[in-house]
Motif scaffolding. Sequence first.
Motif, PDB file in Angstrom:
ATOM      1  N   ASP A  95      32.985  42.145  37.465  1.00 38.06           N
ATOM      2  CA  ASP A  95      33.538  42.128  38.718  1.00 38.06           C
ATOM      3  C   ASP A  95      34.152  44.079  39.130  1.00 38.06           C
ATOM      4  O   ASP A  95      34.166  44.357  39.896  1.00 38.06           O
ATOM      5  CB  ASP A  95      34.956  41.667  38.289  1.00 38.06           C
ATOM      6  CG  ASP A  95      35.212  40.480  38.383  1.00 38.06           C
ATOM      7  OD1 ASP A  95      33.508  39.410  39.138  1.00 38.06           O
ATOM      8  OD2 ASP A  95      35.963  39.244  38.433  1.00 38.06           O
ATOM      9  N   THR A 129      32.906  45.909  42.235  1.00 39.05           N
ATOM     10  CA  THR A 129      33.959  46.779  43.008  1.00 39.05           C
ATOM     11  C   THR A 129      33.184  48.126  43.244  1.00 39.05           C
ATOM     12  O   THR A 129      32.968  48.456  44.345  1.00 39.05           O
ATOM     13  CB  THR A 129      34.789  46.520  42.323  1.00 39.05           C
ATOM     14  OG1 THR A 129      35.165  44.850  42.161  1.00 39.05           O
ATOM     15  CG2 THR A 129      35.912  47.057  43.406  1.00 39.05           C
ATOM     16  N   LYS A 151      31.953  49.375  47.180  1.00 37.95           N
ATOM     17  CA  LYS A 151      32.644  50.377  47.807  1.00 37.95           C
ATOM     18  C   LYS A 151      31.995  51.439  47.846  1.00 37.95           C
ATOM     19  O   LYS A 151      32.070  52.413  49.053  1.00 37.95           O
ATOM     20  CB  LYS A 151      34.188  50.936  46.675  1.00 37.95           C
ATOM     21  CG  LYS A 151      34.535  49.943  46.692  1.00 37.95           C
ATOM     22  CD  LYS A 151      36.047  49.939  46.561  1.00 37.95           C
ATOM     23  CE  LYS A 151      37.469  49.510  46.039  1.00 37.95           C
ATOM     24  NZ  LYS A 151      38.721  50.055  45.351  1.00 37.95           N
ATOM     25  N   TYR A 187      28.826  41.800  46.197  1.00 45.07           N
ATOM     26  CA  TYR A 187      30.453  42.275  46.350  1.00 45.07           C
ATOM     27  C   TYR A 187      30.682  41.640  47.645  1.00 45.07           C
ATOM     28  O   TYR A 187      32.352  40.873  47.693  1.00 45.07           O
ATOM     29  CB  TYR A 187      30.396  43.369  47.082  1.00 45.07           C
ATOM     30  CG  TYR A 187      31.907  43.734  47.613  1.00 45.07           C
ATOM     31  CD1 TYR A 187      32.872  44.676  46.242  1.00 45.07           C
ATOM     32  CD2 TYR A 187      32.567  44.025  48.649  1.00 45.07           C
ATOM     33  CE1 TYR A 187      34.019  45.152  46.537  1.00 45.07           C
ATOM     34  CE2 TYR A 187      33.667  44.378  49.057  1.00 45.07           C
ATOM     35  CZ  TYR A 187      34.665  45.164  47.990  1.00 45.07           C
ATOM     36  OH  TYR A 187      35.465  45.438  48.107  1.00 45.07           O
ATOM     37  N   LYS A 209      34.400  38.812  47.304  1.00 47.22           N
ATOM     38  CA  LYS A 209      35.662  39.077  47.692  1.00 47.22           C
ATOM     39  C   LYS A 209      35.379  37.065  48.555  1.00 47.22           C
ATOM     40  O   LYS A 209      36.264  37.499  49.389  1.00 47.22           O
ATOM     41  CB  LYS A 209      35.408  39.717  48.816  1.00 47.22           C
ATOM     42  CG  LYS A 209      35.635  41.130  48.232  1.00 47.22           C
ATOM     43  CD  LYS A 209      37.008  41.000  47.941  1.00 47.22           C
ATOM     44  CE  LYS A 209      37.142  42.468  46.907  1.00 47.22           C
ATOM     45  NZ  LYS A 209      38.755  42.685  46.573  1.00 47.22           N
ATOM     46  N   SER A 245      42.755  40.345  48.963  1.00 43.09           N
ATOM     47  CA  SER A 245      42.455  42.051  48.219  1.00 43.09           C
ATOM     48  C   SER A 245      44.552  42.114  48.592  1.00 43.09           C
ATOM     49  O   SER A 245      45.154  41.935  49.326  1.00 43.09           O
ATOM     50  CB  SER A 245      42.060  42.993  48.952  1.00 43.09           C
ATOM     51  OG  SER A 245      41.983  43.125  50.499  1.00 43.09           O
TER      52      SER A 245
END
Length: 200
Positions: free
Chosen positions: A12, A16, A20, A68, A72, A179
């Motif tokens: 994870d 992440t 980004k 990602y 999410k 989030s």
Amino acid sequence: MTPFLALSRLIDKITTWIGKVTMWLILATTLISAGNAIVRKIFNVSSNGLLEIQWYLFAAVFLMGAGYGFLKNSHVRIDFIATKLTARTRNWIDVIGIIAVLFPFCMLSIVLSWPLFTNALATSEMSQNAGGLIRWPAYGLIPLGFSLLALQGLSELIKRIAFLRGEGPDVLSHEVSKSDEEKHMEELEAIVARKLAEGK
């Protein structure tokens, strides 16, 4: 389950970070597209290389950002059906889907795209357009993207199984999947609403 959950957390974190980075690629694509349009309109000059780098970057966002999106829980679901199912049923559907659909699809995509990438790399394949770019980076995004998606699929599978065994949270729950930024924004909205109500 503890070692597997630790592995899931590591995956994870990697996903992440990659997610980004891909967000910045959207900005890069936008700036290149705008710059190319401005130069074309003002100076009547254009570059096939700049046009092609836009779809290279778009492909990178789509392929490298897929994991990602899975992390999410932002991929498409049939919400009006999913919300009527129990948490265990939703997680069982995901377990079956990851094993029976996601993993085979990712593996097939990697196997079929790998020769395309290696051949383009070995022959230094170039775009047929004048001033175009080399092709192997774009082809390489296909096996890379599906590998990252499969890796995140492993993490999600671990989390689903942990929940079904009673050893982890339900990551499909709306509250859990939010989030930190979304939770913080909701808290701020609640404070503002309360202040406005008190002021009346």
